[in-house]
Write a protein that holds these residues in place. Structure first.
Motif, PDB file in Angstrom:
ATOM      1  N   PHE A 299       0.826  -1.179   0.059  1.00  0.00           N
ATOM      2  CA  PHE A 299      -0.105   0.009   0.076  1.00  0.00           C
ATOM      3  C   PHE A 299       0.734   1.138  -0.101  1.00  0.00           C
ATOM      4  CE2 PHE A 299       0.193  -1.476   4.410  1.00  0.00           C
ATOM      5  CZ  PHE A 299       0.758  -0.536   4.949  1.00  0.00           C
ATOM      6  N   PRO A 300       0.439   2.344  -0.506  1.00  0.00           N
ATOM      7  CA  PRO A 300       1.148   3.428  -0.601  1.00  0.00           C
ATOM      8  C   PRO A 300       1.304   4.112   0.884  1.00  0.00           C
ATOM      9  CG  PRO A 300      -0.813   4.025  -1.336  1.00  0.00           C
ATOM     10  CD  PRO A 300      -0.992   2.332  -1.090  1.00  0.00           C
ATOM     11  N   ALA A 301       2.284   4.926   0.907  1.00  0.00           N
ATOM     12  CA  ALA A 301       2.617   5.692   2.005  1.00  0.00           C
ATOM     13  C   ALA A 301       3.302   6.974   1.533  1.00  0.00           C
ATOM     14  CB  ALA A 301       3.600   4.870   3.071  1.00  0.00           C
ATOM     15  N   LYS A 302       2.881   7.935   2.500  1.00  0.00           N
ATOM     16  CA  LYS A 302       3.535   9.321   2.179  1.00  0.00           C
ATOM     17  C   LYS A 302       4.383   9.716   2.974  1.00  0.00           C
ATOM     18  CE  LYS A 302       1.867  14.136   1.340  1.00  0.00           C
ATOM     19  NZ  LYS A 302       0.512  15.039   1.422  1.00  0.00           N
ATOM     20  N   VAL A 303       5.620  10.309   2.529  1.00  0.00           N
ATOM     21  CA  VAL A 303       6.790  10.858   3.193  1.00  0.00           C
ATOM     22  C   VAL A 303       6.188  12.089   3.776  1.00  0.00           C
ATOM     23  CG1 VAL A 303       9.283  11.591   3.485  1.00  0.00           C
ATOM     24  CG2 VAL A 303       8.546   9.676   1.820  1.00  0.00           C
ATOM     25  N   THR A 304       6.028  12.240   5.130  1.00  0.00           N
ATOM     26  CA  THR A 304       5.557  13.584   5.544  1.00  0.00           C
ATOM     27  C   THR A 304       6.644  14.267   6.406  1.00  0.00           C
ATOM     28  OG1 THR A 304       4.999  12.455   7.820  1.00  0.00           O
ATOM     29  CG2 THR A 304       3.133  12.657   6.039  1.00  0.00           C
ATOM     30  N   ALA A 305       7.917  13.715   6.622  1.00  0.00           N
ATOM     31  CA  ALA A 305       9.088  14.419   7.213  1.00  0.00           C
ATOM     32  C   ALA A 305      10.363  13.723   7.024  1.00  0.00           C
ATOM     33  CB  ALA A 305       8.791  14.435   8.688  1.00  0.00           C
ATOM     34  N   ILE A 306      11.460  14.574   6.636  1.00  0.00           N
ATOM     35  CA  ILE A 306      12.749  13.988   6.369  1.00  0.00           C
ATOM     36  C   ILE A 306      13.559  14.996   7.363  1.00  0.00           C
ATOM     37  CG2 ILE A 306      14.617  13.778   4.868  1.00  0.00           C
ATOM     38  CD1 ILE A 306      12.352  13.560   2.482  1.00  0.00           C
ATOM     39  N   SER A 307      14.426  14.345   8.137  1.00  0.00           N
ATOM     40  CA  SER A 307      15.622  15.050   8.913  1.00  0.00           C
ATOM     41  C   SER A 307      16.727  14.463   8.715  1.00  0.00           C
ATOM     42  CB  SER A 307      15.233  15.185  10.271  1.00  0.00           C
ATOM     43  OG  SER A 307      15.052  13.780  11.074  1.00  0.00           O
ATOM     44  N   GLN A 308      17.840  14.991   8.830  1.00  0.00           N
ATOM     45  CA  GLN A 308      19.300  14.686   8.870  1.00  0.00           C
ATOM     46  C   GLN A 308      19.605  14.373  10.374  1.00  0.00           C
ATOM     47  OE1 GLN A 308      20.969  14.856   5.577  1.00  0.00           O
ATOM     48  NE2 GLN A 308      22.415  13.412   6.566  1.00  0.00           N
TER      49      GLN A 308
ATOM     50  N   LEU B  94       6.757   8.017   7.354  1.00  0.00           N
ATOM     51  CA  LEU B  94       6.094   7.534   6.522  1.00  0.00           C
ATOM     52  C   LEU B  94       4.432   7.533   6.970  1.00  0.00           C
ATOM     53  CD1 LEU B  94       8.550   5.207   5.668  1.00  0.00           C
ATOM     54  CD2 LEU B  94       7.347   6.241   3.551  1.00  0.00           C
ATOM     55  N   ASP B  95       3.669   8.427   6.396  1.00  0.00           N
ATOM     56  CA  ASP B  95       2.325   8.248   6.841  1.00  0.00           C
ATOM     57  C   ASP B  95       1.452   7.136   6.114  1.00  0.00           C
ATOM     58  OD1 ASP B  95      -0.594   8.769   7.068  1.00  0.00           O
ATOM     59  OD2 ASP B  95      -0.413  10.725   7.309  1.00  0.00           O
TER      60      ASP B  95
ATOM     61  N   SER C 223       7.920   3.844  17.414  1.00  0.00           N
ATOM     62  CA  SER C 223       7.441   2.984  18.608  1.00  0.00           C
ATOM     63  C   SER C 223       6.263   1.975  18.070  1.00  0.00           C
ATOM     64  CB  SER C 223       6.908   3.675  19.839  1.00  0.00           C
ATOM     65  OG  SER C 223       5.995   3.003  20.482  1.00  0.00           O
ATOM     66  N   ILE C 224       6.140   0.597  18.614  1.00  0.00           N
ATOM     67  CA  ILE C 224       4.966  -0.216  18.473  1.00  0.00           C
ATOM     68  C   ILE C 224       3.590   0.342  18.698  1.00  0.00           C
ATOM     69  CG2 ILE C 224       6.378  -2.179  18.164  1.00  0.00           C
ATOM     70  CD1 ILE C 224       5.048  -2.836  21.026  1.00  0.00           C
ATOM     71  N   HIS C 225       3.691   1.453  19.480  1.00  0.00           N
ATOM     72  CA  HIS C 225       2.364   2.031  19.935  1.00  0.00           C
ATOM     73  C   HIS C 225       2.015   3.263  19.085  1.00  0.00           C
ATOM     74  CE1 HIS C 225       2.701  -0.628  23.478  1.00  0.00           C
ATOM     75  NE2 HIS C 225       4.034   0.079  23.847  1.00  0.00           N
ATOM     76  N   ASP C 226       2.900   3.790  18.017  1.00  0.00           N
ATOM     77  CA  ASP C 226       2.404   4.729  17.333  1.00  0.00           C
ATOM     78  C   ASP C 226       1.567   4.320  16.253  1.00  0.00           C
ATOM     79  OD1 ASP C 226       4.428   6.503  18.292  1.00  0.00           O
ATOM     80  OD2 ASP C 226       5.934   6.187  17.007  1.00  0.00           O
ATOM     81  N   THR C 227       0.708   4.972  15.631  1.00  0.00           N
ATOM     82  CA  THR C 227      -0.388   4.721  14.912  1.00  0.00           C
ATOM     83  C   THR C 227      -0.274   5.689  13.727  1.00  0.00           C
ATOM     84  OG1 THR C 227      -2.168   5.659  15.917  1.00  0.00           O
ATOM     85  CG2 THR C 227      -1.637   3.233  16.496  1.00  0.00           C
ATOM     86  N   GLY C 228      -0.685   5.280  12.393  1.00  0.00           N
ATOM     87  CA  GLY C 228      -1.030   5.964  11.338  1.00  0.00           C
ATOM     88  C   GLY C 228       0.459   6.523  10.755  1.00  0.00           C
TER      89      GLY C 228
END
Length: 83
Positions: free
Chosen positions: A7-16, A26-27, A59-64
């Motif tokens: 399924f597709p995912a959208k990159v919503t943040a990138i940091s160095q 990835l959302d 974390s395994i507790h993060d969702t979305g």
């Protein structure tokens, strides 16, 4: 979730994170997704035939969303695309 489901995912943040490591958020929206600590996901680039396997750092507790830490590579096409 079926391990073969794509399924597709959208990159919503990138940091160095470091000189050679970038973090990506990835959302994946409303898709039901769970994972175990240390598990990875395979990413397919739109124009790449190669597959990249990347460890999930959120974390395994993060969702979305899931977070990935990706170290640069001079030999791996998907990683090169991400960087």
């Amino acid at each position: 979730m079926n391990n073969e489901e794509i399924f597709p995912a959208k990159v919503t943040a990138i940091s160095q994170a470091t000189r050679r490591i970038k973090t990506f958020r990835l959302d994946y929206g409303d898709h039901s997704y769970s994972f175990k600590p240390g598990q990875w996901i395979d990413l397919y680039g739109q124009k790449e035939k190669e597959i990249g396997g990347y460890t999930i750092t959120s974390s395994i507790h993060d969702t979305g969303f899931i977070d990935l830490a990706v170290r640069e590579s001079i030999t791996h096409p998907v990683t090169q695309y991400l960087h």
